[in-house]
Enzyme design. Structure first.
Site, PDB file in Angstrom:
ATOM      1  N   TYR A 121       0.822  -1.295   0.025  1.00 59.31           N
ATOM      2  CA  TYR A 121       0.197   0.004   0.238  1.00 59.31           C
ATOM      3  C   TYR A 121       0.824   1.279   0.270  1.00 59.31           C
ATOM      4  O   TYR A 121       0.641   2.044  -0.829  1.00 59.31           O
ATOM      5  CB  TYR A 121      -1.050   0.044   1.168  1.00 59.31           C
ATOM      6  CG  TYR A 121      -1.565   1.356   1.289  1.00 59.31           C
ATOM      7  CD1 TYR A 121      -2.401   1.733   0.676  1.00 59.31           C
ATOM      8  CD2 TYR A 121      -1.329   2.013   2.814  1.00 59.31           C
ATOM      9  CE1 TYR A 121      -3.093   3.174   0.763  1.00 59.31           C
ATOM     10  CE2 TYR A 121      -1.766   3.287   2.935  1.00 59.31           C
ATOM     11  CZ  TYR A 121      -3.047   3.818   1.922  1.00 59.31           C
ATOM     12  OH  TYR A 121      -3.471   4.962   2.246  1.00 59.31           O
ATOM     13  N   LYS A 125       1.142   4.200  -3.100  1.00 63.49           N
ATOM     14  CA  LYS A 125       0.943   5.307  -2.767  1.00 63.49           C
ATOM     15  C   LYS A 125       2.433   6.397  -3.084  1.00 63.49           C
ATOM     16  O   LYS A 125       2.194   7.714  -3.614  1.00 63.49           O
ATOM     17  CB  LYS A 125       0.676   5.812  -1.455  1.00 63.49           C
ATOM     18  CG  LYS A 125      -0.797   5.313  -1.152  1.00 63.49           C
ATOM     19  CD  LYS A 125      -1.876   5.922  -2.001  1.00 63.49           C
ATOM     20  CE  LYS A 125      -2.130   7.175  -1.331  1.00 63.49           C
ATOM     21  NZ  LYS A 125      -3.324   7.882  -1.995  1.00 63.49           N
ATOM     22  N   TRP A 147      -4.497   8.352   9.633  1.00 61.44           N
ATOM     23  CA  TRP A 147      -5.459   7.881  10.687  1.00 61.44           C
ATOM     24  C   TRP A 147      -6.815   8.555  10.542  1.00 61.44           C
ATOM     25  O   TRP A 147      -7.596   9.070  11.402  1.00 61.44           O
ATOM     26  CB  TRP A 147      -5.031   8.089  12.399  1.00 61.44           C
ATOM     27  CG  TRP A 147      -3.991   7.527  12.441  1.00 61.44           C
ATOM     28  CD1 TRP A 147      -2.876   6.734  11.526  1.00 61.44           C
ATOM     29  CD2 TRP A 147      -3.283   7.160  13.810  1.00 61.44           C
ATOM     30  NE1 TRP A 147      -2.085   5.966  12.440  1.00 61.44           N
ATOM     31  CE2 TRP A 147      -2.100   6.111  13.743  1.00 61.44           C
ATOM     32  CE3 TRP A 147      -3.929   7.224  15.134  1.00 61.44           C
ATOM     33  CZ2 TRP A 147      -1.636   5.678  14.986  1.00 61.44           C
ATOM     34  CZ3 TRP A 147      -3.456   6.580  16.068  1.00 61.44           C
ATOM     35  CH2 TRP A 147      -2.023   6.078  15.917  1.00 61.44           C
TER      36      TRP A 147
END
Length: 284
Positions: A121, A125, A147
């Site tokens: 992941y 990105k 978060w």
């Protein structure tokens, strides 16, 4: 007009709620961001001044076994959107993540820190970030966050509220540290960046520092006070080793927000507990 890529995600829904008269949100049925022709045909229908990409592959654990899909959405699609925006003089706001770093820092991570992702992941990105940097003449804002939660969709806050109703006690990880970020505030930052064509890389989270355990304790305390929970249950700190997952998580995800004082001076920043309290009020 600002075109938002994404319709059902937390950030896209907050963007639509924050600026219903100046945004249009495009979902998967409206545009295929992995296809240059679809991007070209769809976006030319709008007299847009900017594009906010609120769409991403965010299934951190699934990415370990779905690498091709993660890179398609988080890298290839970002490059295609960037190419279109550069060719049509549109400002692009791209949202990225703390996962592009390795989580081994001990002080807030600066925007120019070395990218060193520890999973698929994060790698996807990071590749998307590099794709934007390579596009000549592109006007863009890169906003890294961490978060994220909101009143919409599935996220840590909704999960904790559900489990606190169902379980006699909970164990929550206490050795991963970061900053909870309410999508409502992130949406304001994205809109500001789009309206004012803010340039370069920046970090946006709410203020303060917490572990997931701290976050859970605050959720319960505030939810009980606001009548969202009937009673409190024991919340016990556990370690990352006690809760293994397919993908490794960064141990330290506190992002430095030093650039916000100048680039985002007019956007209100709040402590994460204040944002959490406001978000919980919307659930009553």
């Amino acid at each position: 007009m600002i075109v938002v890529i994404g319709k059902s995600g937390q950030l896209a829904r907050e963007l639509a709620a924050s600026a219903p008269d100046t945004t249009v949100c495009l979902g998967r049925d409206d545009i295929d961001i992995t296809n240059a022709q679809s991007i070209n045909t769809t976006l030319q229908q709008y007299s847009a001044s900017a594009v906010i990409n609120a769409s991403a592959y965010t299934a951190v654990d699934n990415a370990e076994s779905e690498q091709e899909q993660a890179f398609l959405i988080n890298d290839t699609a970002v490059g295609l959107l960037g190419e279109y925006c550069a060719a049509h003089n549109l400002h692009l706001v791209q949202v990225s993540t703390d996962y592009v770093f390795n989580g081994q820092h001990h002080t807030p991570v600066e925007v120019d820190a070395l990218r060193d992702p520890i999973g698929v992941y994060g790698a996807s990105k990071a590749a998307g970030e590099q794709a934007l940097e390579s596009i000549h003449g592109l006007s863009y804002t890169l906003i890294r966050t961490a978060w994220v939660y909101s009143r919409f969709g599935n996220n840590f806050v909704h999960t904790m509220l559900r489990l606190m109703k169902e379980k006699p006690q909970l164990g929550v990880i206490a050795d991963q540290v970061g900053t909870p970020t309410c999508a409502a505030g992130l949406a304001q930052a994205c809109l500001f960046a789009a309206y004012h064509a803010v340039q370069g890389n920046h970090h946006w989270t709410d203020q303060g520092v917490a572990s997931w355990y701290d976050f859970a304790v605050a959720i319960q305390r505030l939810a009980v006070a606001k009548g969202l929970l009937d009673k409190a249950v024991p919340v016990n700190p556990i370690t990352t080793a006690d809760y293994p997952t397919p993908a490794q998580r960064p141990a330290y995800s506190v992002l430095s927000k030093s650039t916000l004082k100048t680039a985002f001076a007019d956007v209100e920043q709040k402590h994460w507990e204040a944002r959490l309290a406001s978000m919980l009020d919307t659930l009553n």
